[in-house]
Design an enzyme around this catalytic site. Structure first.
Site, PDB file in Angstrom:
ATOM      1  N   THR A  25       0.938  -1.292  -0.132  1.00  0.00           N
ATOM      2  CA  THR A  25       0.126   0.095  -0.066  1.00  0.00           C
ATOM      3  C   THR A  25       0.804   1.170  -0.096  1.00  0.00           C
ATOM      4  O   THR A  25       2.127   1.410   0.546  1.00  0.00           O
ATOM      5  CB  THR A  25      -0.980  -0.127   1.484  1.00  0.00           C
ATOM      6  OG1 THR A  25      -1.685  -1.202   1.346  1.00  0.00           O
ATOM      7  CG2 THR A  25      -1.722   1.373   1.346  1.00  0.00           C
ATOM      8  N   GLY A  81       5.981  -0.757   0.009  1.00  0.00           N
ATOM      9  CA  GLY A  81       6.791   0.459   0.145  1.00  0.00           C
ATOM     10  C   GLY A  81       7.181   0.445   1.831  1.00  0.00           C
ATOM     11  O   GLY A  81       6.936  -0.392   2.731  1.00  0.00           O
ATOM     12  N   ASP A  83       8.373   3.546   5.349  1.00  0.00           N
ATOM     13  CA  ASP A  83       8.484   5.142   5.574  1.00  0.00           C
ATOM     14  C   ASP A  83      10.038   5.336   6.054  1.00  0.00           C
ATOM     15  O   ASP A  83      10.379   6.359   5.857  1.00  0.00           O
ATOM     16  CB  ASP A  83       7.595   5.390   6.769  1.00  0.00           C
ATOM     17  CG  ASP A  83       6.114   5.188   6.303  1.00  0.00           C
ATOM     18  OD1 ASP A  83       5.822   5.950   5.508  1.00  0.00           O
ATOM     19  OD2 ASP A  83       5.243   4.540   6.984  1.00  0.00           O
ATOM     20  N   GLY A  95       2.431   4.529   7.226  1.00  0.00           N
ATOM     21  CA  GLY A  95       2.030   5.850   6.864  1.00  0.00           C
ATOM     22  C   GLY A  95       1.043   6.041   6.403  1.00  0.00           C
ATOM     23  O   GLY A  95      -0.007   6.932   6.372  1.00  0.00           O
ATOM     24  N   GLU A 102      -0.253  -5.395   5.903  1.00  0.00           N
ATOM     25  CA  GLU A 102       0.913  -5.379   5.252  1.00  0.00           C
ATOM     26  C   GLU A 102       1.909  -6.370   5.876  1.00  0.00           C
ATOM     27  O   GLU A 102       2.535  -7.123   5.308  1.00  0.00           O
ATOM     28  CB  GLU A 102       1.312  -4.114   5.368  1.00  0.00           C
ATOM     29  CG  GLU A 102       0.644  -3.265   4.216  1.00  0.00           C
ATOM     30  CD  GLU A 102       1.493  -1.576   4.317  1.00  0.00           C
ATOM     31  OE1 GLU A 102       1.374  -1.068   3.389  1.00  0.00           O
ATOM     32  OE2 GLU A 102       1.963  -1.144   5.409  1.00  0.00           O
TER      33      GLU A 102
HETATM   34  C1  5RP Z   1       1.439   2.077   4.172  1.00  0.00           C
HETATM   35  C2  5RP Z   1       2.676   1.883   4.325  1.00  0.00           C
HETATM   36  C3  5RP Z   1       3.327   2.535   2.990  1.00  0.00           C
HETATM   37  O1  5RP Z   1       4.128   1.356   2.394  1.00  0.00           O
HETATM   38  C4  5RP Z   1       4.253   3.415   3.766  1.00  0.00           C
HETATM   39  O2  5RP Z   1       3.739   4.561   4.241  1.00  0.00           O
HETATM   40  C5  5RP Z   1       5.030   4.295   2.317  1.00  0.00           C
HETATM   41  O3  5RP Z   1       4.311   5.071   1.441  1.00  0.00           O
HETATM   42  P1  5RP Z   1       4.714   5.570   0.416  1.00  0.00           P
HETATM   43  O4  5RP Z   1       5.206   4.638  -0.929  1.00  0.00           O
HETATM   44  O5  5RP Z   1       3.430   6.446   0.052  1.00  0.00           O
HETATM   45  O6  5RP Z   1       5.803   6.752   0.594  1.00  0.00           O
HETATM   46  O7  5RP Z   1       3.302   1.545   5.017  1.00  0.00           O
HETATM   47  O8  5RP Z   1       0.807   1.696   5.536  1.00  0.00           O
END
Ligand code: 5RP
Length: 221
Positions: A25, A81, A83, A95, A102
């Site tokens: 996500t 992904g 943070d 995030g 996840e």
């Molecule tokens: C969602 C996550 C995302 O993978 C993380 O926030 C990174 O997001 P982005 O690719 O928009 O920088 O953990 O819960």
């Protein structure tokens, strides 16, 4: 140059025919899912996707990726992904408030690859506030426990929605700002032992590879 997209495009190269793929996500995995959907159609890869959020489900569905569940299939590979990413490939995630599913998907995959732009690489985790999904009734006691761990805590509030963010699992998110995290492996375990915590956003000792988009091209760690 879009560094998230560079990492996402390189990650699509890792996917083979007939694989069951965990779909992370966030904005980086958004590019990954779109590109995977395109290749899946063009090259008839026969991919099955297991999304980690409603958002990823919608995107995969729109791209024509067939969806399955953890009840029906094991996961060959998950792409997600982050943070923050430390030198041992321990992560902070959440995030997008999707870290519970996840973690289940990424952990159970035979191979887990994290994708990110180079801004996510850190020496030590913790500048990004650590997300914890919690049972709504547990805000006060969990906050107290987190304060005892030295964290400043905020309940994550909605945007274009009054009140707290509600996760896909109908829970709340607390964002906990720790001083830099010295022992993420221990902290991940300690935080999950607080009653009321569903899952915290530390992902330790589970990442097989990182694909990082940098100004000089793709870097593999
Ligand atoms: C969602 C996550 C995302 O993978 C993380 O926030 C990174 O997001 P982005 O690719 O928009 O920088 O953990 O819960």
């Amino acid at each position: 140059m879009n560094l998230k997209k560079i990492a996402a495009m390189a990650a699509v190269e890792e996917i083979k025919e007939n694989q069951v793929v965990g779909l992370g996500t966030g904005s980086t995995t958004h590019y990954f899912i779109e590109e995977l959907a395109k290749r899946n159609k063009e090259e008839e890869l026969n991919i099955l996707g297991i999304p980690t959020s409603y958002q990823s489900f919608l995107l995969a569905n729109k791209g024509g990726i067939a969806i399955t569940t953890l009840d029906e299939h094991d996961i060959d590979i998950a792409i997600d992904g982050a943070d923050e990413i430390d030198p041992d490939l321990n992560l902070i995630k959440g995030g997008g408030a999707a870290h519970t599913l996840e973690k289940i998907v990424d952990y159970s995959a035979d191979k887990f690859i994290v994708i990110a732009d180079e801004s996510k690489i850190v020496d030590k985790l913790g500048a990004f506030p650590l997300p914890l999904e919690i049972i709504p009734n547990a805000v006060k006691p969990v906050t107290r426990e987190l304060n005892d761990f030295g964290a400043k805590v905020e309940i994550r509030m909605g945007i274009k929605k009054d009140g707290p963010v509600i996760t896909d699992n109908s829970n709340f998110i607390l964002d906990a700002q720790f001083p830099l995290i010295e022992n993420p492996i221990q902290l991940e375990k300690d935080l999950n032992s607080i009653p009321g915590v569903v899952e915290n956003g530390l992902f330790c000792q589970m990442t097989d590879k990182a694909i990082i988009g940098t100004k000089d091209g793709v870097k593999f760690i």
